[in-house]
Design a protein around this motif. Structure first.
Motif, mmCIF file in Angstrom:
data_model
loop_
_atom_site.group_PDB
_atom_site.id
_atom_site.type_symbol
_atom_site.label_atom_id
_atom_site.label_comp_id
_atom_site.label_asym_id
_atom_site.label_seq_id
_atom_site.Cartn_x
_atom_site.Cartn_y
_atom_site.Cartn_z
ATOM 1 N N ALA A 158 0.851 -1.195 0.000
ATOM 2 C CA ALA A 158 0.000 0.000 0.000
ATOM 3 C C ALA A 158 0.884 1.242 0.000
ATOM 4 N N THR A 159 0.783 2.052 -1.049
ATOM 5 C CA THR A 159 1.640 3.229 -1.172
ATOM 6 C C THR A 159 0.804 4.494 -1.348
ATOM 7 N N ASN A 160 1.442 5.645 -1.090
ATOM 8 C CA ASN A 160 0.809 6.917 -1.398
ATOM 9 C C ASN A 160 1.221 7.343 -2.811
ATOM 10 N N ARG A 161 1.202 8.639 -3.101
ATOM 11 C CA ARG A 161 1.535 9.088 -4.461
ATOM 12 C C ARG A 161 2.977 8.764 -4.845
ATOM 13 N N ASN A 162 3.827 8.574 -3.863
ATOM 14 C CA ASN A 162 5.207 8.165 -4.141
ATOM 15 C C ASN A 162 5.204 6.645 -4.334
ATOM 16 N N ASP A 163 4.812 6.243 -5.537
ATOM 17 C CA ASP A 163 4.329 4.882 -5.763
ATOM 18 C C ASP A 163 5.279 4.014 -6.578
ATOM 19 N N ILE A 164 6.580 4.169 -6.384
ATOM 20 C CA ILE A 164 7.542 3.388 -7.168
ATOM 21 C C ILE A 164 7.328 1.883 -6.996
ATOM 22 N N LEU A 165 6.968 1.457 -5.775
ATOM 23 C CA LEU A 165 6.756 0.027 -5.526
ATOM 24 C C LEU A 165 5.498 -0.471 -6.249
ATOM 25 N N HIS A 166 4.447 0.336 -6.247
ATOM 26 C CA HIS A 166 3.221 -0.043 -6.954
ATOM 27 C C HIS A 166 3.473 -0.120 -8.461
ATOM 28 N N ARG A 167 4.201 0.817 -8.991
ATOM 29 C CA ARG A 167 4.448 0.818 -10.430
ATOM 30 C C ARG A 167 5.271 -0.407 -10.846
ATOM 31 N N PHE A 168 6.184 -0.820 -9.972
ATOM 32 C CA PHE A 168 6.925 -2.043 -10.286
ATOM 33 C C PHE A 168 6.019 -3.262 -10.194
ATOM 34 N N MET A 169 5.277 -3.378 -9.092
ATOM 35 C CA MET A 169 4.521 -4.606 -8.867
ATOM 36 C C MET A 169 3.340 -4.733 -9.835
ATOM 37 N N SER A 170 2.800 -3.616 -10.278
ATOM 38 C CA SER A 170 1.657 -3.676 -11.196
ATOM 39 C C SER A 170 2.078 -3.714 -12.660
ATOM 40 N N SER A 207 5.481 9.566 6.407
ATOM 41 C CA SER A 207 6.391 8.451 6.672
ATOM 42 C C SER A 207 6.587 7.564 5.452
ATOM 43 N N MET A 208 5.726 7.736 4.443
ATOM 44 C CA MET A 208 5.841 6.961 3.212
ATOM 45 C C MET A 208 6.305 7.825 2.038
ATOM 46 N N ASP A 209 6.743 9.027 2.327
ATOM 47 C CA ASP A 209 7.259 9.890 1.266
ATOM 48 C C ASP A 209 8.700 9.485 0.962
ATOM 49 N N ILE A 210 8.812 8.377 0.258
ATOM 50 C CA ILE A 210 10.097 7.741 -0.042
ATOM 51 C C ILE A 210 10.051 7.265 -1.492
ATOM 52 N N MET A 211 11.111 7.500 -2.220
ATOM 53 C CA MET A 211 11.152 7.025 -3.597
ATOM 54 C C MET A 211 12.203 5.920 -3.779
ATOM 55 N N VAL A 212 13.239 5.916 -2.965
ATOM 56 C CA VAL A 212 14.273 4.885 -3.054
ATOM 57 C C VAL A 212 14.037 3.900 -1.916
ATOM 58 N N SER A 213 13.437 2.776 -2.220
ATOM 59 C CA SER A 213 13.031 1.807 -1.196
ATOM 60 C C SER A 213 14.163 0.828 -0.921
ATOM 61 N N SER A 214 14.914 1.108 0.131
ATOM 62 C CA SER A 214 16.145 0.349 0.390
ATOM 63 C C SER A 214 15.924 -1.152 0.466
ATOM 64 N N ASN A 215 14.912 -1.572 1.215
ATOM 65 C CA ASN A 215 14.748 -3.000 1.459
ATOM 66 C C ASN A 215 14.246 -3.779 0.250
ATOM 67 N N PHE A 216 13.816 -3.076 -0.785
ATOM 68 C CA PHE A 216 13.386 -3.759 -1.993
ATOM 69 C C PHE A 216 14.530 -4.589 -2.568
#
Length: 466
Positions: free
Chosen positions: A280-292, A308-317
């Motif tokens: 579940a992401t907000n507008r900073n949706d890099i993870l959603h764009r990858f998974m979808s 707290s979800m205003d992140i574009m570089v998701s380290s743990n990915f």
């Protein structure tokens, strides 16, 4: 238990060294060489255990002989005794087979307490044994900082420096960090965004010359394996409370840095029946764009009501990519180097394998506010904006109504009064009694430019033995 790097070049380490190291020397993240696996019978036998005992059963295989069993048990009992609910991670029902697991019952009102209250105790234990002093350098998008400070402020062998994006966290989040005073506590407000802060931390771990060899950096961000390890436990707790492991569960996880949902992925690999994980992401949706759509592409970071979800570089990915690539560190390294230059995709069969477990959704501010309002009107239950995103994504992505859907409730709504107000509710969420005077406490923090040399110079000149 040995730990290896996702980039494949750093030496394998034991638990103590991984705890203190943070990033691997090759720039990768440490993961266990192999995971423990529990049978359904063994998991079933854990029903009704106190949270600290369940935590011991799930986590001790990762710690192994680094800490004696009795010492680790005591650490866990002390960690979860400070939570303000006897169940530690209680479940609240929203609808038929729909639940929120409240992970904000710790001292700083966010799920980060589950790991960081333990991490402080682990660090003190290991550093005392080694007679060693470290400097903690961490970046926060809002909640990690206060939980890390609370967890580590009594540590005798630690100086802690937390970077947060200036004027991009909520006032409650900021004050939770900046009103905790101590000679070893330093808050730095960086004129930039969270990704800027996170990048400085990663680069500093890669080159610690600014400390002149007098000490070393230790990590509190979710790059630290101990953070992930502690978060696995509440997936087992929720499942056992709702009939697991004899029935499968689905979880929706508000996430920006991918750590919390990666813990759910590990819980499944360790034997817990999980049929679906919703990113579940907000507008900073890099993870959603990858998974979808199998497209990993960094864009401009946006400021939202769920900071707290205003992140574009998701380290743990990176940890998931390592598994998707058959634990081929060289392939992961090449992929991430390409991702720094532009959009990347992975082989279709790898992506489809991830989609067997993961779904995803992006929820904007308006939908977040609508969800806060709807749930309150239906149940008189108040969600914070991050949990609201999790609930909306859960409802949009749910595969099977017969499978319990559990949204991880990541923070207390009182931390985000602006989002509650924006939802149109005439309700003001109150801070718990131990924080009632938060707005009267003196703040202490330093504002610095978005410049790594200036930040490193500040750290080098302000740690205890500088």
């Amino acid at each position: 238990m040995r730990y290896i790097s996702t980039r494949g070049e750093a030496p394998a380490l034991g638990f103590e060294d991984v705890l203190l190291t943070g990033l691997a020397s090759d720039g990768g993240l440490y993961v266990p060489e192999s995971l423990p696996h529990f049978s359904l019978e063994e998991i079933r036998s854990w029903r009704g255990l106190p949270y600290s005992q369940l935590a011991f059963n799930v986590m001790y295989p990762f710690v192994d002989d680094a800490i004696p069993e009795d010492d680790f048990r005591q650490m866990l009992e002390e960690t979860y005794a400070v939570f303000n609910h006897k169940a530690v991670a209680p479940l609240v029902q929203l609808d038929t087979n729909e639940w929120v697991q409240e992970l904000f019952r710790g001292p700083t009102l966010a799920f980060k307490d589950f790991a960081l209250q333990l991490l402080g105790r682990l660090l003190d234990y290991v550093l005392e044994k080694r007679n060693q002093h470290v400097v903690i350098m961490g970046a926060t998008s809002g909640d990690t900082g206060s939980a890390a400070i609370e967890g580590c402020r009594r540590c005798k062998h630690v100086d802690i420096f937390i970077l947060h994006p200036h004027e991009r966290v909520s006032e409650v989040q900021r004050r939770q960090m900046t009103t905790v005073h101590g000679d070893n506590i330093h808050n730095i407000a960086v004129r930039g965004n969270f990704d800027d802060c996170q990048r400085m931390v990663k680069e500093s771990f890669g080159n610690q010359g600014f400390l002149s060899g007098k000490t070393q950096l230790a990590a509190v961000n979710s790059i630290n394996w101990a953070r992930i390890m502690a978060q696995i436990v509440y997936y087992f707790e929720a499942s056992l409370a709702l009939g697991g492991p004899d029935r499968s569960m689905a979880f929706s996880v508000p996430t920006g840095n991918f750590g919390d949902i990666f813990a759910g992925y590990l819980a499944k690999k360790m034997g817990l029946p999980i049929s679906q994980l919703v990113i579940a992401t907000n507008r900073n949706d890099i993870l959603h764009r990858f998974m979808s759509g199998n497209r990993y592409e960094q864009r401009t970071l946006e400021h939202t009501l769920s900071p707290s979800m205003d992140i574009m570089v998701s380290s743990n990915f990176e940890r998931l990519l390592f598994d998707l690539h058959g634990r081929d560190g060289e392939a992961v390294k090449a992929l991430l180097e390409d991702a720094a230059k532009g959009p990347v995709s992975i082989e279709d069969y790898r992506w489809k394998h991830a989609r067997k477990l993961f779904d995803s959704d992006t929820v904007d501010d308006q939908a977040t506010c609508d969800t806060i309002r709807e749930i309150y009107e239906q149940n008189e239950y108040l969600l914070d904006p991050h949990t609201a995103i999790g609930v909306r994504a859960a409802r949009n992505c749910r595969r099977d109504d017969k499978v319990p859907m559990i949204t991880l409730g990541t923070a207390h709504p009182a931390k985000f009064p602006d989002a509650i107000a924006a939802s149109g509710l005439a309700v003001k969420p109150e801070l718990p009694s131990h924080m009632a005077d938060l707005f009267d406490r003196e703040e202490r923090y330093t504002v610095l430019d978005n410049n790594i040399a200036g930040v490193q110079e500040f750290i080098a000149s302000h740690w205890k033995n500088a």
